[in-house]
Write an enzyme that holds these catalytic residues in place. Sequence first.
Site, short mmCIF file in Angstrom:
data_model
loop_
_atom_site.label_atom_id
_atom_site.label_comp_id
_atom_site.label_asym_id
_atom_site.label_seq_id
_atom_site.Cartn_x
_atom_site.Cartn_y
_atom_site.Cartn_z
N HIS A 1 0.84 -1.21 0.00
CA HIS A 1 0.00 0.00 0.00
C HIS A 1 0.88 1.26 0.00
O HIS A 1 0.59 2.22 -0.71
CB HIS A 1 -0.88 0.06 1.25
CG HIS A 1 -1.91 -1.03 1.37
ND1 HIS A 1 -1.96 -1.89 2.44
CD2 HIS A 1 -2.95 -1.39 0.56
CE1 HIS A 1 -2.99 -2.72 2.29
NE2 HIS A 1 -3.60 -2.45 1.16
N LYS B 1 -17.76 -6.69 7.10
CA LYS B 1 -16.48 -7.37 7.34
C LYS B 1 -16.12 -7.30 8.80
O LYS B 1 -16.47 -6.35 9.49
CB LYS B 1 -15.36 -6.66 6.55
CG LYS B 1 -15.21 -7.13 5.13
CD LYS B 1 -13.92 -6.59 4.54
CE LYS B 1 -13.76 -6.94 3.07
NZ LYS B 1 -12.58 -6.30 2.48
N ARG C 1 -1.88 -5.90 -8.44
CA ARG C 1 -0.72 -6.75 -8.16
C ARG C 1 -0.52 -7.78 -9.25
O ARG C 1 0.58 -8.03 -9.70
CB ARG C 1 -0.92 -7.50 -6.84
CG ARG C 1 -0.68 -6.67 -5.64
CD ARG C 1 -1.33 -7.26 -4.44
NE ARG C 1 -2.77 -7.14 -4.55
CZ ARG C 1 -3.60 -7.27 -3.54
NH1 ARG C 1 -3.13 -7.57 -2.35
NH2 ARG C 1 -4.89 -7.13 -3.70
N SER D 1 -2.94 -7.91 2.79
CA SER D 1 -3.19 -7.77 4.23
C SER D 1 -3.64 -9.07 4.88
O SER D 1 -3.29 -9.35 6.03
CB SER D 1 -4.24 -6.69 4.49
OG SER D 1 -3.78 -5.46 4.01
#
Length: 160
Positions: free
Chosen positions: A17, A41, A90, A128
């Site tokens: 990040h 979440k 990514r 993460s």
Amino acid sequence: MRKVLYPGTFDPVTNGHIDIVLRARELFDAVVITVAINPGKLPLFTVAERVRMLKYCFKEYDNVSIDSFNGLVVDHAHEVGAVGIIRGLRAVSDFEYEFQMALMNKKLAGDINTVFLMPNEKYTYLNSSIIRNLASLHSDVSEFVPPNVNAALKEKFSKS
Ligand code: ADP
């Protein structure tokens, strides 16, 4: 003044990040990192903790600010006066989801463009959730996250 919004969960912020933010601040006058408040979440860190960690990481950069938002990313982009949204790519696996989100956001707000940035290749495998898993197993993640995040992870899992 061309401001850009970088939305995400940042649970927690990783060196990947950070790489994206440092690239974005070269391209735009200001970057607003915004932590998504997602009641669906169950995050490891609270929104306040995630905001605090991000603030610490970017304390030296006066064109990087941090906030949080609830609701639509494009609405928040308008609120802060951003011209676009940054997302990191990514690998090909990110593309499908990010492409759908970008198209939907474009439909919701035609004036907000999504800009995709690629990190240095050494961060392409970082996310993460892997960091949370490794840290929960007391594996050393100091290579992948800033020192303040490493300390916060150790603290979180110190009793387990
Ligand atoms: P989200 O839940 O919105 O995907 P994340 O915090 O996981 O939130 O990620 C926010 C953004 O940062 C996403 O666009 C994601 O693809 C990107 N990102 C996450 N990790 C990396 C990394 N290692 N390198 C580049 N971009 C990344």
